[in-house]
Write an enzyme that holds these catalytic residues in place. Structure first.
Site, PDB file in Angstrom:
ATOM      1  N   ARG A 231       0.857  -1.186   0.000  1.00 21.87           N
ATOM      2  CA  ARG A 231       0.000   0.000   0.000  1.00 21.87           C
ATOM      3  C   ARG A 231       0.892   1.234   0.000  1.00 21.87           C
ATOM      4  O   ARG A 231       1.925   1.262   0.690  1.00 21.87           O
ATOM      5  CB  ARG A 231      -0.918   0.040   1.235  1.00 21.87           C
ATOM      6  CG  ARG A 231      -2.113  -0.887   1.185  1.00 21.87           C
ATOM      7  CD  ARG A 231      -3.139  -0.489   0.103  1.00 21.87           C
ATOM      8  NE  ARG A 231      -4.288  -1.392   0.066  1.00 21.87           N
ATOM      9  CZ  ARG A 231      -4.391  -2.475  -0.713  1.00 21.87           C
ATOM     10  NH1 ARG A 231      -3.407  -2.782  -1.523  1.00 21.87           N
ATOM     11  NH2 ARG A 231      -5.478  -3.220  -0.683  1.00 21.87           N
ATOM     12  N   GLU A 260      -2.416   7.660  -4.772  1.00 21.62           N
ATOM     13  CA  GLU A 260      -2.763   7.048  -6.059  1.00 21.62           C
ATOM     14  C   GLU A 260      -4.233   7.200  -6.454  1.00 21.62           C
ATOM     15  O   GLU A 260      -4.575   7.093  -7.638  1.00 21.62           O
ATOM     16  CB  GLU A 260      -2.400   5.555  -6.054  1.00 21.62           C
ATOM     17  CG  GLU A 260      -3.259   4.702  -5.126  1.00 21.62           C
ATOM     18  CD  GLU A 260      -2.866   3.220  -5.141  1.00 21.62           C
ATOM     19  OE1 GLU A 260      -1.666   2.925  -4.975  1.00 21.62           O
ATOM     20  OE2 GLU A 260      -3.753   2.371  -5.316  1.00 21.62           O
ATOM     21  N   HIS A 292      -0.770  -0.192  -9.596  1.00 20.00           N
ATOM     22  CA  HIS A 292      -1.465  -1.161  -8.744  1.00 20.00           C
ATOM     23  C   HIS A 292      -1.946  -2.382  -9.541  1.00 20.00           C
ATOM     24  O   HIS A 292      -3.125  -2.735  -9.530  1.00 20.00           O
ATOM     25  CB  HIS A 292      -2.656  -0.470  -8.047  1.00 20.00           C
ATOM     26  CG  HIS A 292      -2.967  -1.076  -6.709  1.00 20.00           C
ATOM     27  ND1 HIS A 292      -3.195  -0.332  -5.590  1.00 20.00           N
ATOM     28  CD2 HIS A 292      -3.093  -2.373  -6.316  1.00 20.00           C
ATOM     29  CE1 HIS A 292      -3.459  -1.125  -4.566  1.00 20.00           C
ATOM     30  NE2 HIS A 292      -3.390  -2.368  -4.985  1.00 20.00           N
TER      31      HIS A 292
END
Ligand code: NAI
Length: 326
Positions: A231, A260, A292
């Site tokens: 993360r 993000e 991601h």
């Protein structure tokens, strides 16, 4: 059962439509992310299905409860974007997909480590331009070097298995060490001081936020490689940028980024990017930043769709909620 899907892309429809159809669920795919402004789209639905960058904060959950939503289905493992206390208060259950393909994430992480170490991303660009000069592309042998793995859960364990395949020494850190795991656990400081490669596989919590910060970066070896596929909030971006400017890291592979939400999974190639940290990060040639995508394999997508729909089915038919987040 009526499920409102947020933040959907064409690939979500491909995997979720057949799985939902089989159970006779009615689903709607929204492209927008869930937040306090878009919660209204779930009016009259039993469930919302959300992903990593949707926001289920206090106000959003209050609204969802008012609109009749009884369950939040996370189509991911992490749940740092959900206010669990508020969900409990509102009587909304939160279910997730705790494991779908740990190897997908671990394999991708190794890909990032290999790429930044041997500068494969730069070599690709060079040879496309018929520049066959290899100056500046030198890396190190991973064999015999030390890898520090932070978080030894499902993905961390896969990572250890892969790193051992490269004959690397492993140092591990976990808040809850796994006694059954044949690995050397060390204090976090030792891991930072001794590792040539550091890879993050713990969840984002109050304790782990900015676990990679100025002080910890200072402890690391010069020329260390850092990978974060967990993360974005685990890394203090400002501290990372300062260290990159000092030449501290030989390579950094990031699949996640603190801020993000606004950009990842979207095509922003025609937009003016205003996030100066993001611009700054992508300008470093020893940094690879991806959007991601570590989870994104066929096997993972199939499992995510199946388990999410099973979670919905267990909820509606009053079965045991094995994937309930408490
Ligand atoms: P897991 O729950 O199996 O393992 C997490 C490990 O972190 C556990 O061993 C836990 O004890 C440890 N941990 C918890 N608090 C800690 C702390 N303060 N310090 C050190 N360790 C701590 O989770 P899993 O499946 O291995 O996933 C790890 C993370 O990977 C997820 O939380 C998620 O954020 C991220 N992820 C990223 C994906 C991507 O596409 N980039 C996809 C899937 C997960």
């Amino acid at each position: 059962m009526k499920i409102c899907f947020y933040d959907t892309k064409p690939y979500d429809k491909i995997w979720f439509e057949p799985a939902a159809k089989e159970k006779g669920f009615e689903i709607t795919f929204q492209e927008v992310k869930l937040n306090r402004d878009t919660a209204v789209l779930a009016y009259g639905y039993d469930a919302v299905c959300i992903f990593v960058n949707d926001t289920a904060d206090k106000e959003t959950i209050e609204k969802l409860a008012r609109y009749g939503v009884k369950v939040i289905l996370l189509r991911c493992a992490g749940f740092n974007n959900v206010d669990l206390k508020q969900a409990e208060k509102a009587g909304i259950k939160v279910l997730r997909v705790p494991s779908y393909s740990p190897s997908a994430v671990a394999e991708y992480t190794m890909g990032l480590i290999l790429a930044v170490n041997r500068k494969i991303h730069r070599a690709y660009v060079r040879t496309r331009d018929f520049n066959f000069n290899i100056h500046g592309l030198m890396g190190i042998d991973l064999k015999g070097k030390t890898a520090g793995v932070i978080g030894t859960g499902k993905i961390g364990q896969e990572m250890i298995r892969i790193l051992r395949g490269f004959d690397m020494e492993i140092l591990a850190y976990d808040l809850y060490p796994n006694k059954e795991l044949d690995v050397q656990y060390v204090p976090l400081e030792d891991l930072f001081k001794k590792s040539d490669v550091i890879t993050l596989h713990c969840p984002l919590t109050k304790e782990t936020k900015h676990i990679i910060n100025k002080e910890h970066i200072k402890m690391m070896k010069d020329g260390v490689i850092l990978a974060n596929t967990s993360r974005g909030g685990l890394v203090d971006t400002e501290a990372l940028l300062d260290a990159l400017a000092d030449g501290k890291f030989s390579g950094v592979g990031l699949d996640v980024y603190e801020e993000e939400d606004e950009y990842f999974f979207e095509d922003c190639s025609n937009d003016l990017i205003t996030d100066s940290d993001l611009i700054h990060l992508t300008s470093y040639r020893n940094v690879i930043l991806t959007s991601h995508q570590a989870f994104f394999t066929e096997e993972a997508m199939r499992a995510i769709a199946e388990i999410t729909i099973e979670n919905a089915d267990s909820f509606i038919s009053g079965k045991n909620l094995n994937n309930l987040i408490k």
